[in-house]
Design an enzyme around this catalytic site. Structure first.
Site, PDB file in Angstrom:
ATOM      1  N   ASN A  81     132.862  82.504  33.817  1.00 48.60           N
ATOM      2  CA  ASN A  81     134.092  82.080  33.152  1.00 48.60           C
ATOM      3  C   ASN A  81     133.756  81.337  31.875  1.00 48.60           C
ATOM      4  O   ASN A  81     132.647  80.809  31.711  1.00 48.60           O
ATOM      5  CB  ASN A  81     134.943  81.188  34.052  1.00 48.60           C
ATOM      6  CG  ASN A  81     134.307  79.833  34.312  1.00 48.60           C
ATOM      7  OD1 ASN A  81     133.483  79.688  35.213  1.00 48.60           O
ATOM      8  ND2 ASN A  81     134.705  78.832  33.536  1.00 48.60           N
ATOM      9  N   CYS A  82     134.713  81.301  30.929  1.00 52.26           N
ATOM     10  CA  CYS A  82     134.633  80.417  29.775  1.00 52.26           C
ATOM     11  C   CYS A  82     135.732  79.370  29.960  1.00 52.26           C
ATOM     12  O   CYS A  82     136.126  79.080  31.084  1.00 52.26           O
ATOM     13  CB  CYS A  82     134.760  81.190  28.466  1.00 52.26           C
ATOM     14  SG  CYS A  82     136.360  81.973  28.203  1.00 52.26           S
ATOM     15  N   ALA A  83     136.267  78.832  28.886  1.00 52.82           N
ATOM     16  CA  ALA A  83     137.235  77.741  29.008  1.00 52.82           C
ATOM     17  C   ALA A  83     138.550  78.198  29.608  1.00 52.82           C
ATOM     18  O   ALA A  83     139.209  77.448  30.322  1.00 52.82           O
ATOM     19  CB  ALA A  83     137.484  77.108  27.650  1.00 52.82           C
ATOM     20  N   ARG A 106     139.133  81.927  30.489  1.00 58.09           N
ATOM     21  CA  ARG A 106     139.111  83.299  30.990  1.00 58.09           C
ATOM     22  C   ARG A 106     138.127  83.463  32.149  1.00 58.09           C
ATOM     23  O   ARG A 106     137.043  82.907  32.135  1.00 58.09           O
ATOM     24  CB  ARG A 106     138.714  84.278  29.880  1.00 58.09           C
ATOM     25  CG  ARG A 106     139.443  84.080  28.583  1.00 58.09           C
ATOM     26  CD  ARG A 106     138.985  85.105  27.559  1.00 58.09           C
ATOM     27  NE  ARG A 106     139.295  84.672  26.197  1.00 58.09           N
ATOM     28  CZ  ARG A 106     139.088  85.388  25.116  1.00 58.09           C
ATOM     29  NH1 ARG A 106     138.555  86.583  25.205  1.00 58.09           N
ATOM     30  NH2 ARG A 106     139.399  84.921  23.922  1.00 58.09           N
ATOM     31  N   VAL A 108     140.771  77.762  35.070  1.00 58.47           N
ATOM     32  CA  VAL A 108     139.873  78.854  35.451  1.00 58.47           C
ATOM     33  C   VAL A 108     138.652  78.402  36.256  1.00 58.47           C
ATOM     34  O   VAL A 108     138.212  79.155  37.139  1.00 58.47           O
ATOM     35  CB  VAL A 108     139.460  79.674  34.202  1.00 58.47           C
ATOM     36  CG1 VAL A 108     138.572  78.867  33.278  1.00 58.47           C
ATOM     37  CG2 VAL A 108     138.785  80.966  34.600  1.00 58.47           C
TER      38      VAL A 108
END
Length: 519
Positions: free
Chosen positions: A464-466, A468, A508
């Site tokens: 995951n990123c920030a 997504r 997320v």
């Protein structure tokens, strides 16, 4: 390769998210220690000043240890398993690398052309990292070393060793491999990096001298690349490395804020690189214009629902500077609007810079007040009034252009879709009703996502990123439509072959935990 680059860029966001809070605390600390604003209360010998100085020192931790943050942050996003252990491995290996590099340059300083007797900082090319006087490799060096460790971790962490060597399994084995690899890597850096630093100094001069043209190109690329996840590679060297100012704009602005508290020179004269930190102009004013356009062009019977959808995401953009929830409400259904949005974002930053607006305006209003307006309004209020006027003008530009294109091209933005269309607008009450009585919301979302992704056997990996959830799937044909993901709480879906991105929002990390439990 593109999937790996996207995951790499997204992983860099984990440490970057820490800068907002630290910057706000630093801004307030400087404000409360300023005698021109606080009067006698800000006497350096007084208790008030001393307390805020202590608080400021704690906030400086993030800015003073940027390389360490990125070393630890990268494995969080890229390690396929045991990410906590990967962070420990990366930290130990990075410290080892810097000890090697420091010893090499001290022993053979004349051969490598590096004077280790100089003070750290400035143009010396040296830095103090974790108490080690070493070559300043910045964020790039930290990411390279951390990337090597992640590769070793993903490939060799589960390597079986003979029973007699069992104590060296897992983390110990990766640290041993890292130790062996770092010695030649340190020699390589000693050869190459001083020349790279010379190039970076030339880059600083070029970008600063490029004026409004450079600001426009930078701002446009930063925005237009958001759907690809590659925008991190545009702004990160500017914000956190030495592309235009030593140490990166985020740290430079905060550490020099006291020097800007004067009316003898304009902000632009003192900080010409500040034109590359104006992305917040589009986040604040553009978001307002877009929201008004969507409301105006929505069907009358759906305008209330549109407000229910748009106000929370617009507020997130305006106050916190997080724009993805807003931008992904129209990116996939009306991509032409996103192109126009990127063009306007570049233009508003360029116009603001041309009129003298500079600073740390990369976030939302919280960022603007804390480390720009409050500490510097007394000295530079005409610049900030100019900024507000330009912003209000662009609110109407965004509103009229978006409204015109939506009507002219009959774009199916929120509130304009037919009732029979697959795309549907869900209100907060609809979502709560759908989820009532079903336990943890993230667990429910994760289960639905897994089903729509084709089940457990179709998942190769997940990170995951920030905002997504990023996945690789075996068969992309098994992945459901964007509309189905939206029905269960996603804000959008990006498909690029087997590379899948589910737009979730700032929750997320928790959702990824639930998703991995199911796997």
């Amino acid at each position: 390769m593109m999937k790996k680059i996207q995951r790499f860029g997204g992983a860099m966001l984990a440490p970057a998210l820490l800068f907002s809070f630290a910057g706000i605390v630093v801004g307030f600390s400087i404000l409360f220690m300023n005698p021109d604003i606080m009067g006698g209360l800000a006497n350096p010998n007084g208790l008030w000043f001393k307390i805020w100085n202590v608080i400021a020192e704690g906030a400086w931790a993030v800015f003073r240890q940027i390389p360490l943050l990125f070393v630890i942050g990268l494995p969080i996003g890229l390690a396929k398993s045991q990410s906590g252990r990967a962070c420990l491995e990366a930290l130990v290996t990075y410290v080892t690398f810097n000890y090697f590099l420091s010893a090499i340059l001290t022993t053979w300083s004349s051969f490598f052309g590096v004077d280790m007797t100089q003070e750290v900082g400035g143009t010396s090319g040296l830095a103090n990292i974790a108490g080690i006087k070493t070559l300043d490799t910045g964020m790039v060096g930290a990411l390279i070393i951390s990337g090597i460790v992640v590769f070793l971790h993903n490939r060799y962490f589960d390597t079986e060793l003979p029973e007699v060597l069992g104590v060296f399994r897992g983390t110990s084995f990766i640290v041993i491999l890292g130790f062996l690899v770092m010695l030649p890597v340190a020699f390589l850096f000693a050869f190459i990096w001083p020349h790279f630093q010379s190039v970076m100094l030339d880059m600083q001069k070029f970008f600063i001298s490029s004026g409004v043209f450079g600001v426009w190109i930078y701002s446009f690329l930063e925005k237009i690349l958001i759907p690809t996840g590659l925008h991190h590679f545009i702004y990160s060297p500017f914000a956190y490395d030495n592309a235009v100012v030593p140490g990166g704009m985020a740290a430079y602005w905060a550490t020099h804020l006291g020097e800007f508290q004067t009316t003898e020179q304009t902000l632009k004269e003192m900080y010409p690189a500040g034109g590359f930190a104006l992305s917040g102009m589009s986040k604040v004013f553009g978001s307002i214009g877009i929201t008004l356009a969507f409301y105006k062009t929505a069907r009358p019977e759906k305008r209330k629902a549109v407000l229910g959808l748009m106000i929370p995401v617009a507020a997130t953009a305006v106050f916190a500077g997080i724009t993805e929830p807003l931008e992904f409400t129209f990116l996939f259904f009306a991509p032409i609007l996103f192109v126009i949005h990127a063009l306007l974002a570049a233009t508003i930053s360029t116009v603001a810079y041309a009129f003298g607006v500079v600073g740390d305006f990369g976030g939302g209003l919280i960022n603007w007040f804390a480390i720009n307006w409050l500490p510097l309004w007394k000295y530079h209020w005409p610049t900030y009034l100019t900024q507000i006027v330009i912003g209000i003008v662009f609110v109407f530009i965004w509103y009229f252009i978006f409204s015109f294109l939506i009507k002219k091209m009959d774009l199916k933005t929120p509130g304009r879709e037919a009732d029979s269309d697959e795309m549907k607008l869900y209100s907060k009450s609809d979502y709560k009703e759908k989820k009532s009585g079903k336990g943890n919301a993230n667990a429910d979302k994760a289960a639905s996502f897994l089903t729509y992704l084709g089940g457990k056997d179709n998942i190769v990996d997940v990170t995951n990123c920030a905002t997504r959830l990023r996945l690789t799937v075996t068969d992309p044909e098994l992945v459901a439509s964007d509309a189905l993901f939206r029905q269960v709480g996603a804000q959008g879906l990006v498909k690029n072959g087997g590379a899948i991105q589910i737009i979730v929002g700032l929750s997320v990390p928790s959702l990824r935990d639930e998703f991995e439990k199911l796997l």
